[in-house]
Write a protein that holds these residues in place. Sequence first.
Motif, PDB file in Angstrom:
ATOM      1  N   ILE A  20       0.823  -1.213   0.000  1.00 51.33           N
ATOM      2  CA  ILE A  20       0.000   0.000   0.000  1.00 51.33           C
ATOM      3  C   ILE A  20       0.855   1.260   0.000  1.00 51.33           C
ATOM      4  CG2 ILE A  20      -1.656   1.343   1.372  1.00 51.33           C
ATOM      5  CD1 ILE A  20      -2.873  -1.309   2.259  1.00 51.33           C
ATOM      6  N   ASN A  21       1.902   1.255   0.812  1.00 48.44           N
ATOM      7  CA  ASN A  21       2.687   2.469   1.003  1.00 48.44           C
ATOM      8  C   ASN A  21       4.113   2.080   1.380  1.00 48.44           C
ATOM      9  OD1 ASN A  21       3.897   4.825   2.208  1.00 48.44           O
ATOM     10  ND2 ASN A  21       1.850   5.691   2.445  1.00 48.44           N
ATOM     11  N   LYS A  22       5.070   2.524   0.607  1.00 46.86           N
ATOM     12  CA  LYS A  22       6.462   2.147   0.876  1.00 46.86           C
ATOM     13  C   LYS A  22       6.941   2.651   2.228  1.00 46.86           C
ATOM     14  CE  LYS A  22       7.940   1.699  -3.934  1.00 46.86           C
ATOM     15  NZ  LYS A  22       8.863   2.196  -4.989  1.00 46.86           N
ATOM     16  N   ASN A  23       6.298   3.691   2.744  1.00 49.05           N
ATOM     17  CA  ASN A  23       6.637   4.190   4.073  1.00 49.05           C
ATOM     18  C   ASN A  23       6.009   3.355   5.176  1.00 49.05           C
ATOM     19  OD1 ASN A  23       8.140   6.377   3.051  1.00 49.05           O
ATOM     20  ND2 ASN A  23       6.281   7.606   2.813  1.00 49.05           N
ATOM     21  N   GLN A  24       5.221   2.356   4.778  1.00 54.37           N
ATOM     22  CA  GLN A  24       4.538   1.465   5.716  1.00 54.37           C
ATOM     23  C   GLN A  24       3.661   2.237   6.702  1.00 54.37           C
ATOM     24  OE1 GLN A  24       7.131  -1.535   7.489  1.00 54.37           O
ATOM     25  NE2 GLN A  24       6.802  -2.771   5.669  1.00 54.37           N
ATOM     26  N   MET A  27      -3.356   5.131   5.854  1.00 51.17           N
ATOM     27  CA  MET A  27      -4.405   6.045   6.260  1.00 51.17           C
ATOM     28  C   MET A  27      -5.729   5.275   6.325  1.00 51.17           C
ATOM     29  SD  MET A  27      -2.388   8.575   6.420  1.00 51.17           S
ATOM     30  CE  MET A  27      -3.422  10.004   6.706  1.00 51.17           C
ATOM     31  N   ILE A  28      -6.714   5.873   6.930  1.00 52.61           N
ATOM     32  CA  ILE A  28      -7.985   5.177   7.122  1.00 52.61           C
ATOM     33  C   ILE A  28      -8.615   4.763   5.798  1.00 52.61           C
ATOM     34  CG2 ILE A  28      -9.307   7.336   7.232  1.00 52.61           C
ATOM     35  CD1 ILE A  28     -11.140   5.974   9.237  1.00 52.61           C
ATOM     36  N   PHE A  61      -1.764   4.622  10.685  1.00 55.32           N
ATOM     37  CA  PHE A  61      -1.398   3.304  11.179  1.00 55.32           C
ATOM     38  C   PHE A  61      -0.052   2.883  10.589  1.00 55.32           C
ATOM     39  CE2 PHE A  61      -5.974   3.760  10.496  1.00 55.32           C
ATOM     40  CZ  PHE A  61      -6.403   3.781  11.814  1.00 55.32           C
ATOM     41  N   CYS A  62       0.911   2.663  11.467  1.00 56.17           N
ATOM     42  CA  CYS A  62       2.262   2.317  11.044  1.00 56.17           C
ATOM     43  C   CYS A  62       2.550   0.850  11.354  1.00 56.17           C
ATOM     44  CB  CYS A  62       3.292   3.216  11.724  1.00 56.17           C
ATOM     45  SG  CYS A  62       3.391   2.984  13.516  1.00 56.17           S
ATOM     46  N   GLU A 120      -6.321  13.545   5.867  1.00 55.43           N
ATOM     47  CA  GLU A 120      -6.133  13.364   4.425  1.00 55.43           C
ATOM     48  C   GLU A 120      -6.700  14.540   3.628  1.00 55.43           C
ATOM     49  OE1 GLU A 120      -6.380   9.164   2.811  1.00 55.43           O
ATOM     50  OE2 GLU A 120      -7.642   8.960   4.598  1.00 55.43           O
ATOM     51  N   PHE A 121      -7.336  15.474   4.312  1.00 54.54           N
ATOM     52  CA  PHE A 121      -8.009  16.567   3.609  1.00 54.54           C
ATOM     53  C   PHE A 121      -7.433  17.924   4.014  1.00 54.54           C
ATOM     54  CE2 PHE A 121     -11.133  13.149   4.335  1.00 54.54           C
ATOM     55  CZ  PHE A 121     -11.372  12.782   3.019  1.00 54.54           C
TER      56      PHE A 121
END
Length: 218
Positions: A20-24, A27-28, A61-62, A120-121
Amino acid sequence: HTPSYRAAADRHVAGELTKINKNQTVMISELDGMSQFEEVKIDWTHLATLFVLDSNRDGKFCAEDFKQFVSTCFSVRDKCQPHEFVKMLQGHCTLKLYDSIAFDGDEAFVTWFCRLFGQEFATYTFDEYPGAEFMIRDVAHSVYRLLKVHENFGCDMQGFFDLLQRTGEEMGIMRLEDDRLDDLVPVPALQTFARTYAQGVRGLMSELGYDAVLPSSQ
């Protein structure tokens, strides 16, 4: 469950986070994109579950959040039958949420709630409404979907959005006739909604006769 099985669950989560995200960091809005591990299927639309998952309450969430949460899941799973797991986990998380609200106060929950749904906004301000911030209506849709507002309260999305806007007008922080605000949600109205939610949790647990327990580290 053996340590190797839990390690497999950790590896599964780590792989999903990387996908999902390389930064692990997830987001919701991205939770639904995670495939679930076989024996610990999670309902990502349960707010108290997200509260426990977000161990540092930063609204995202990490990898460490998920690692701790996997441990919580297996702890609950080991104490119940497989078909009871979802309900037992939700009950566990609801008690943790209530304990936090009881000891940390409603405002700590409100702050987390707005981080969870709002970060996110972008926020918008207007000179005519000093001290008030606004977000696009997508934030209302996110709250509406996750909290199952239609199923729980019989209110459709437009009705929920209108309620938030009317709340903003009643608070004196916006005017409904201002066309610039037609698709914006006043953040203070979201905060009011979150306070009402926290009060509802308090009321429910009081009716059930549950005494809050000082929260330990999740």
